[in-house]
Design an enzyme around this catalytic site. Structure first.
Site, PDB file in Angstrom:
ATOM      1  N   LYS A 108     -29.453  -7.223 -38.967  1.00  0.00           N
ATOM      2  CA  LYS A 108     -29.264  -7.823 -37.639  1.00  0.00           C
ATOM      3  C   LYS A 108     -30.317  -7.267 -36.709  1.00  0.00           C
ATOM      4  O   LYS A 108     -30.771  -6.132 -36.883  1.00  0.00           O
ATOM      5  CB  LYS A 108     -27.870  -7.476 -37.085  1.00  0.00           C
TER       6      LYS A 108
HETATM    7  P1  NAD Z   1     -24.545 -18.740 -27.929  1.00  0.00           P
HETATM    8  O1  NAD Z   1     -25.429 -17.879 -27.130  1.00  0.00           O
HETATM    9  O2  NAD Z   1     -25.032 -20.096 -28.319  1.00  0.00           O
HETATM   10  O3  NAD Z   1     -23.140 -18.941 -27.186  1.00  0.00           O
HETATM   11  C1  NAD Z   1     -22.358 -17.875 -26.707  1.00  0.00           C
HETATM   12  C2  NAD Z   1     -21.297 -18.479 -25.793  1.00  0.00           C
HETATM   13  O4  NAD Z   1     -20.391 -17.465 -25.402  1.00  0.00           O
HETATM   14  C3  NAD Z   1     -21.880 -19.079 -24.504  1.00  0.00           C
HETATM   15  O5  NAD Z   1     -21.192 -20.285 -24.217  1.00  0.00           O
HETATM   16  C4  NAD Z   1     -21.531 -18.036 -23.453  1.00  0.00           C
HETATM   17  O6  NAD Z   1     -21.405 -18.605 -22.159  1.00  0.00           O
HETATM   18  C5  NAD Z   1     -20.203 -17.571 -23.995  1.00  0.00           C
HETATM   19  N1  NAD Z   1     -19.762 -16.277 -23.482  1.00  0.00           N
HETATM   20  C6  NAD Z   1     -20.447 -15.132 -23.317  1.00  0.00           C
HETATM   21  N2  NAD Z   1     -19.654 -14.182 -22.799  1.00  0.00           N
HETATM   22  C7  NAD Z   1     -18.445 -14.746 -22.623  1.00  0.00           C
HETATM   23  C8  NAD Z   1     -17.214 -14.283 -22.135  1.00  0.00           C
HETATM   24  N3  NAD Z   1     -17.042 -13.030 -21.716  1.00  0.00           N
HETATM   25  N4  NAD Z   1     -16.172 -15.147 -22.123  1.00  0.00           N
HETATM   26  C9  NAD Z   1     -16.303 -16.407 -22.550  1.00  0.00           C
HETATM   27  N5  NAD Z   1     -17.457 -16.895 -23.026  1.00  0.00           N
HETATM   28  C10 NAD Z   1     -18.499 -16.075 -23.057  1.00  0.00           C
HETATM   29  O7  NAD Z   1     -24.142 -17.890 -29.236  1.00  0.00           O
HETATM   30  P2  NAD Z   1     -23.546 -18.416 -30.606  1.00  0.00           P
HETATM   31  O8  NAD Z   1     -24.673 -18.542 -31.566  1.00  0.00           O
HETATM   32  O9  NAD Z   1     -22.653 -19.563 -30.359  1.00  0.00           O
HETATM   33  O10 NAD Z   1     -22.706 -17.143 -31.076  1.00  0.00           O
HETATM   34  C11 NAD Z   1     -21.368 -16.926 -30.641  1.00  0.00           C
HETATM   35  C12 NAD Z   1     -20.700 -15.934 -31.584  1.00  0.00           C
HETATM   36  O11 NAD Z   1     -20.743 -16.460 -32.914  1.00  0.00           O
HETATM   37  C13 NAD Z   1     -21.359 -14.572 -31.660  1.00  0.00           C
HETATM   38  O12 NAD Z   1     -20.363 -13.598 -31.908  1.00  0.00           O
HETATM   39  C14 NAD Z   1     -22.252 -14.686 -32.881  1.00  0.00           C
HETATM   40  O13 NAD Z   1     -22.556 -13.431 -33.454  1.00  0.00           O
HETATM   41  C15 NAD Z   1     -21.333 -15.509 -33.775  1.00  0.00           C
HETATM   42  N6  NAD Z   1     -22.016 -16.203 -34.865  1.00  0.00           N
HETATM   43  C16 NAD Z   1     -23.043 -17.066 -34.615  1.00  0.00           C
HETATM   44  C17 NAD Z   1     -23.630 -17.722 -35.687  1.00  0.00           C
HETATM   45  C18 NAD Z   1     -24.721 -18.741 -35.495  1.00  0.00           C
HETATM   46  O14 NAD Z   1     -25.086 -19.397 -36.466  1.00  0.00           O
HETATM   47  N7  NAD Z   1     -25.220 -18.966 -34.300  1.00  0.00           N
HETATM   48  C19 NAD Z   1     -23.202 -17.475 -36.999  1.00  0.00           C
HETATM   49  C20 NAD Z   1     -22.134 -16.606 -37.201  1.00  0.00           C
HETATM   50  C21 NAD Z   1     -21.549 -15.977 -36.119  1.00  0.00           C
END
Ligand code: NAD
Length: 445
Positions: A108
């Site tokens: 990561k």
């Molecule tokens: P992103 O940046 O696209 O979206 C994150 C979202 O969370 C945004 O809408 C933001 O406004 C919101 N957010 C942030 N803080 C917040 C809070 N305190 N309360 C409510 N909403 C809040 O990121 P993503 O890629 O969607 O990732 C989200 C989660 O999924 C992370 O934990 C990431 O590690 C996990 N994840 C992502 C992927 C991927 O393929 N992108 C894969 C596996 C896991």
């Protein structure tokens, strides 16, 4: 009472420790090796920002394990990135790739920055400099980044372009996944994390995880986070027949018992930058979304959202972790006591890394699979992984006495073994596989 431990790396280690109790044959020395990251690289570099200042940024890349294949894991841009957060996320990647049985290890990366106060141009400069500084710490067969919080396909294209310029004359497409489709990305990658979560949820329901509900039809869903993962999950769960009753992003949430149309939510967010103020919905706080009355709560934002201090206010009947690390061990205990199943991150959100693996295979073979092929392969992998975890949970809980006797015979720690939740079952599957490969390859001892 001492305050709850919220360091994600300590939590990741506690989750492993719990699983190890159900693996009596696992040598303690091997287990210690498996838990620790191989390395953490720290870089620091200056950027002339578009606002006219020159600022220094700090970035990290942690390689947790390469036992089962090259390290794999996203790049996060967020002000709260720390070495221990990156270590935790890297270790969860190792266990996740093992749960879905794809030939990758865990890694990561992150840069400490607040994208909300930087321009797109600044983020592209940060990406180029970060990749230049990481140099050969990443590579198509050693450590392969992907998108995570606040990074996207455009940024992955810059990662590829920078690495490719540093390593001319060979096919470097496999150095990063989550690229735009016309830059070697895979069809279906953007939706893969959420689609994988949908498949796992459907399989869990079919297998009776939520009493009286065998399909998603008519079930109510609350989603925290409306980015890549949460926003697409909203659309896919709605299409699968669920009713969205609560949504939130970092600016706050909205509630509607009658159901929220995800297309209208996307349009409203695009127009206003926020979910709040949507016609037909009432505005609420983020806590209200976590505590909304619903069948399935989907945390899809950041770590430590469900903790000892709020778990007992959660009214969902089941939790599907699309974020990494949203639930602390204290919250896990509370949910287990109340009979609320938590489908853990290392299973529920593994669809993203699974299609990242497909992208890497396509890059190495110079192929482009069509979307149906990607989605049907993804579905097979996710269903098999869900079945593997559910079967393991049943097997462990049906043989606690035998496991206890084996632990006593081998002189391992004493104390009664409680039935395992889905997280511990998933960790048992994952740790066992990585341990076996470490032994077979002669990495340990
Ligand atoms: P992103 O940046 O696209 O979206 C994150 C979202 O969370 C945004 O809408 C933001 O406004 C919101 N957010 C942030 N803080 C917040 C809070 N305190 N309360 C409510 N909403 C809040 O990121 P993503 O890629 O969607 O990732 C989200 C989660 O999924 C992370 O934990 C990431 O590690 C996990 N994840 C992502 C992927 C991927 O393929 N992108 C894969 C596996 C896991």
């Amino acid at each position: 009472m001492s305050p709850e431990e919220l360091n994600p790396f300590v939590i990741a280690q506690q989750q492993c420790d719990r699983a190890a109790r159900y693996l009596p044959g696992l040598e303690p020395g091997l287990f210690e090796f498996l838990k620790r990251p191989d390395r953490l690289v720290t870089v620091e570099f200056p950027i002339a920002t578009t606002s006219g200042e020159v600022r220094n940024f700090v970035g990290y890349r942690c390689l947790h394990s390469r036992v089962r294949g090259p390290g794999k894991g996203g790049i996060r841009y967020h002000p709260d990135v720390t070495p221990d957060e990156v270590r935790a996320l890297a270790s969860w990647m190792t266990w996740k790739c093992s749960v879905v049985d794809i030939p990758f290890g865990g890694a990561k990366g992150g840069v400490v920055c607040d994208p909300k106060e930087l321009s797109d141009q600044d983020l592209l400069h940060i990406t180029r400099r970060y990749i230049v500084e990481l140099n050969d710490s990443i590579g198509p067969h050693t450590d392969i980044p992907a998108p995570d919080v606040n990074t996207n396909a455009r940024i992955m294209a810059i990662v590829y372009d920078t690495y490719d310029a540093m390593h001319p004359g060979r096919n470097n497409l496999g150095v990063v996944t989550g690229k735009p489709v016309h830059v070697g990305g895979s069809l279906g990658r953007n939706e893969a994390t959420s689609r994988g979560g949908l498949v796992v949820a459907q399989r869990a329901l079919e297998r009776g995880v939520l009493e009286g509900s065998e399909t998603l039809e008519g079930l109510t869903v609350a989603i925290q986070g409306f980015g890549n993962v949460g926003g697409i999950a909203a659309t896919l769960f709605h299409e699968a027949g669920a009713r969205l009753v609560a949504l939130s992003d970092s600016r706050g949430g909205v509630l509607s018992a009658g159901g929220i149309d995800p297309a209208a939510a996307h349009a409203h967010k695009l127009e206003t930058g926020s979910l709040q103020g949507m016609p037909g919905c009432s505005d609420c706080t983020n806590d209200d979304v976590l505590e909304a009355e619903c069948d399935i709560l989907i945390p899809a934002a950041l770590e430590n959202q469900l903790r000892g201090d709020n778990a007992d206010r959660v009214r969902a009947r089941m939790i599907l972790e699309l974020a990494n690390g949203p639930t602390t061990p204290e919250a896990d205990r509370s949910f287990q006591e109340r009979g609320i199943p938590v489908v853990p991150d290392i299973l529920a959100n593994a669809g993203g890394v699974t299609v990242s693996y497909f992208e890497w295979v396509q890059n190495n073979k110079n192929e482009q699979w069509d979307e149906e092929e990607v989605n049907s392969r993804l579905e097979r992998v996710m269903r098999r992984a869900a079945d593997g975890v559910l079967d393991k949970q049943a097997r462990i809980n049906g043989s606690l006495d035998e496991l206890d006797a084996e632990r006593t015979r081998l002189g391992r720690d004493v104390g009664p073994l409680e039935p395992v939740d889905l997280r511990t079952a998933a960790f048992v599957v994952a740790v066992d596989r990585v341990a076996q490969v470490s032994l077979d390859r002669g990495i340990w001892p």
